[in-house]
Design a protein around this motif. Structure first.
Motif, PDB file in Angstrom:
ATOM      1  N   SER A 137       0.551   5.273   0.860  1.00  0.00           N
ATOM      2  CA  SER A 137      -0.436   6.349   1.488  1.00  0.00           C
ATOM      3  C   SER A 137       0.024   7.406   0.842  1.00  0.00           C
ATOM      4  O   SER A 137       1.349   8.066   0.806  1.00  0.00           O
ATOM      5  CB  SER A 137      -0.095   6.378   2.999  1.00  0.00           C
ATOM      6  N   GLU A 183      -4.048   4.737  -0.395  1.00  0.00           N
ATOM      7  CA  GLU A 183      -5.125   5.703   0.189  1.00  0.00           C
ATOM      8  C   GLU A 183      -4.585   7.152   0.185  1.00  0.00           C
ATOM      9  O   GLU A 183      -3.603   7.494   0.079  1.00  0.00           O
ATOM     10  CB  GLU A 183      -5.064   5.258   1.808  1.00  0.00           C
ATOM     11  N   SER A 201      -1.252   7.510   8.370  1.00  0.00           N
ATOM     12  CA  SER A 201      -0.961   6.719   7.098  1.00  0.00           C
ATOM     13  C   SER A 201      -0.749   5.255   7.601  1.00  0.00           C
ATOM     14  O   SER A 201      -0.172   5.117   8.694  1.00  0.00           O
ATOM     15  CB  SER A 201       0.200   7.020   6.138  1.00  0.00           C
ATOM     16  N   SER A 202      -1.153   4.184   6.480  1.00  0.00           N
ATOM     17  CA  SER A 202      -0.928   2.904   6.894  1.00  0.00           C
ATOM     18  C   SER A 202      -0.218   2.147   5.929  1.00  0.00           C
ATOM     19  O   SER A 202       0.122   1.165   6.097  1.00  0.00           O
ATOM     20  CB  SER A 202      -2.304   2.184   7.072  1.00  0.00           C
ATOM     21  N   GLY A 203       0.279   2.842   4.925  1.00  0.00           N
ATOM     22  CA  GLY A 203       0.870   2.385   3.881  1.00  0.00           C
ATOM     23  C   GLY A 203       2.418   1.840   4.268  1.00  0.00           C
ATOM     24  O   GLY A 203       3.168   2.354   4.929  1.00  0.00           O
ATOM     25  N   VAL A 229       0.068  11.593   1.049  1.00  0.00           N
ATOM     26  CA  VAL A 229      -0.371  12.546   2.241  1.00  0.00           C
ATOM     27  C   VAL A 229      -0.533  13.760   1.307  1.00  0.00           C
ATOM     28  O   VAL A 229       0.319  14.290   0.743  1.00  0.00           O
ATOM     29  CB  VAL A 229       0.870  12.526   3.150  1.00  0.00           C
ATOM     30  N   LYS A 238     -10.958   4.796  -0.046  1.00  0.00           N
ATOM     31  CA  LYS A 238      -9.646   5.313  -0.648  1.00  0.00           C
ATOM     32  C   LYS A 238      -9.168   6.563  -0.182  1.00  0.00           C
ATOM     33  O   LYS A 238      -8.113   7.169  -0.085  1.00  0.00           O
ATOM     34  CB  LYS A 238      -9.688   5.594  -2.180  1.00  0.00           C
ATOM     35  N   LYS A 264       0.754  -1.201   0.020  1.00  0.00           N
ATOM     36  CA  LYS A 264       0.128   0.083  -0.035  1.00  0.00           C
ATOM     37  C   LYS A 264       0.833   1.235  -0.061  1.00  0.00           C
ATOM     38  O   LYS A 264       1.839   1.417   0.687  1.00  0.00           O
ATOM     39  CB  LYS A 264      -0.974  -0.137   1.437  1.00  0.00           C
ATOM     40  N   ILE A 274      -4.851  10.665   2.024  1.00  0.00           N
ATOM     41  CA  ILE A 274      -5.136  11.180   3.238  1.00  0.00           C
ATOM     42  C   ILE A 274      -4.977  12.878   2.946  1.00  0.00           C
ATOM     43  O   ILE A 274      -4.021  13.274   2.530  1.00  0.00           O
ATOM     44  CB  ILE A 274      -4.224  10.744   4.228  1.00  0.00           C
ATOM     45  N   ARG A 284       8.490   3.794   4.464  1.00  0.00           N
ATOM     46  CA  ARG A 284       7.980   4.322   5.716  1.00  0.00           C
ATOM     47  C   ARG A 284       9.313   4.358   6.853  1.00  0.00           C
ATOM     48  O   ARG A 284       9.091   5.214   7.382  1.00  0.00           O
ATOM     49  CB  ARG A 284       7.039   3.284   6.130  1.00  0.00           C
ATOM     50  N   VAL A 308       5.019   5.931   1.524  1.00  0.00           N
ATOM     51  CA  VAL A 308       4.281   7.288   1.536  1.00  0.00           C
ATOM     52  C   VAL A 308       4.681   8.119   0.620  1.00  0.00           C
ATOM     53  O   VAL A 308       5.790   8.266   0.423  1.00  0.00           O
ATOM     54  CB  VAL A 308       4.828   7.783   3.137  1.00  0.00           C
TER      55      VAL A 308
END
Length: 333
Positions: free
Chosen positions: A7, A35, A83-85, A9, A61, A5, A37, A170, A88
Motif C-alpha cells: 500500500s 494500491e 490501507s490493506s497491504g 500512502v 489501483k 500487496k 492511496i 505492517r 506500507v
C-alpha cells in the motif's frame, strides 16, 4: 511465491505541478501488487481533479481520500488506517522513484535483512538556473546536511537511522503506533527514533533510487528550513525523544553567532580573536565545499551560489530551532 500487496500512502496538498508524474511513476513500478492511496489535504489547485482522473482510469489501483486536518502526519495516518497491504510505503507528492524501487525494498525485507527499507534519494534541481543547481548540490553535500546517508548515497546495503521513502512491514505500525499528529514537521524523525528504540532495523538500499526536486530560490529554502528547525525543538512539547544531537548543530551555530556579537561589543581584542576561530573555521569549510561544487561542475559561478546557499540553509534552520525553544518555553508557562 506470490507478491504481498504494498500500500503506497501518498499525502499531498497543492501538488498539481508534480502529482501526474508521481502517479505515472508509481503505476510503472516493476512490483505489480500495489494500491496507491492519495490523501489530499484540502488542495486549492487542480490536484484533486488530476487524481480523480487516475481513480477513474485505475479504480483497482488508485484511491483518493480527503484529509480535513490538512497536515502531513494526519494524512499519513489516514492512509495507513485505510490501507490493506502487507507492506506500507510512505511516498511523497514531489518525488519520483526508479521502476525497481518497491521491488528492491520488499526483497530486502522478505530476505529478513531488515524491517524497513528505503532507497537512495538523488536531489535534483527544480529549474535550469545556476542557483537551482547550487541549492540541489548543497542539499546532498555532507557540509550541508551532515550525516543523512539516504542523500549522501551508498554503494552497498547499510543500516541507517532513517530513510526518506520507506517500505514498512505492517506490524511496525501495529506495535510502535502511527505518526504523531501534533508534529506538523519532522514527524518522520520522531517516528524513526521510536522505531530504532523498539529494535526495528532500517536499511538503505542503493539499488533503489528516488528523485527529489529541490527548491530553487533562497527564500523558499529559508522558509522550508526555518520550519524544519522550528519543529525539531518545538516537538519536544509533544514527544519524549523527537531528535538527535546532530539535529541541533545549526542551533548551536546560531547561538554561537549571537554570543560572538556580544564578545565583539564588550571584550578585548585577544578574546575577540579567540572566540572568532569557530566562525573562521566555518567559512573555511564553506569556501572549500562551495569550491568543490563549482569544480565538479566546471563552473566557478556556482561557487557564490553555493556559498550563500550553505549560509541560508544553516542559519535558517538554526534560527528556526531557536524560535522553537522560545515557543516551547512560552507554552510551558
Amino acid at each position: 511465491m506470490a507478491e504481498q500487496k504494498v500500500s503506497i500512502v501518498l499525502p499531498v496538498r497543492n501538488e498539481a505541478k508534480t502529482i501526474q508524474k508521481v502517479l505515472d511513476g508509481l503505476l510503472r513500478q516493476e512490483y505489480e501488487d500495489i494500491e496507491i492511496i492519495v490523501i489530499d489535504g484540502m488542495s486549492t489547485d487542480e490536484t484533486r481533479n488530476i487524481v480523480q482522473r487516475y481513480v477513474g482510469r485505475f479504480p483497482e489501483k488508485v484511491k483518493l481520500i480527503e484529509n480535513e486536518k490538512v497536515y502531513t502526519p494526519s494524512g499519513l495516518n489516514i492512509g495507513i488506517r485505510n490501507s490493506s497491504g502487507e507492506y506500507v510505503m510512505i511516498a511523497s507528492g514531489h518525488a519520483s522513484y526508479s521502476k525497481n524501487y518497491i521491488k528492491e525494498c520488499v526483497k530486502a525485507i522478505e530476505s529478513s535483512e531488515c524491517d524497513i527499507a528505503g532507497g537512495v534519494v538523488e536531489v535534483l534541481p527544480r529549474s535550469e538556473s545556476k542557483k537551482a543547481l547550487a541549492i540541489a548540490e548543497i542539499l546532498k553535500h555532507p557540509f550541508g546536511i551532515g550525516g543523512a546517508r539516504y542523500k549522501l548515497g551508498a554503494v552497498e546495503k547499510t543500516y541507517v537511522d532513517t530513510v526518506a521513502y520507506g517500505v514498512y512491514k505492517r506490524e511496525v505500525f501495529e506495535k510502535v503506533g502511527l505518526f504523531n499528529e501534533n508534529l506538523i514537521r519532522n514527524q518522520d524523525i520522531e517516528f524513526n527514533l521510536r522505531l530504532k528504540g523498539s529494535g526495528y532495523r532500517i536499511m538503505l538500499i542503493p539499488q533503489a533510487r528516488a528523485y527529489y526536486f529541490a527548491r530553487d530560490k533562497y527564500k523558499e529554502l529559508w522558509k522550508n528550513n526555518f520550519s524544519n528547525g522550528f519543529w525539531v525543538t518545538y516537538s519536544k512539547k509533544f514527544a519524549e525523544n523527537p531528535y538527535r544531537l546532530r539535529h541541533l548543530i545549526p542551533l548551536f551555530f546560531v547561538v554561537y553567532l549571537i554570543t560572538l556579537f556580544a564578545f565583539i561589543l564588550f571584550f578585548d581584542d585577544f578574546l575577540k580573536v579567540i572566540f572568532s576561530i569557530p566562525l573562521i573555521l566555518y567559512f573555511v569549510l564553506n569556501i572549500l565545499s562551495s569550491f568543490g561544487i563549482s569544480l565538479n561542475h566546471k563552473d566557478f559561478s556556482l561557487f557564490f551560489y553555493a556559498l550563500i546557499g550553505f549560509l541560508t540553509l544553516h542559519i535558517s534552520y538554526g534560527i528556526g530551532s531557536l524560535f522553537g525553544i522560545f515557543k516551547f518555553l512560552k507554552d510551558k508557562k
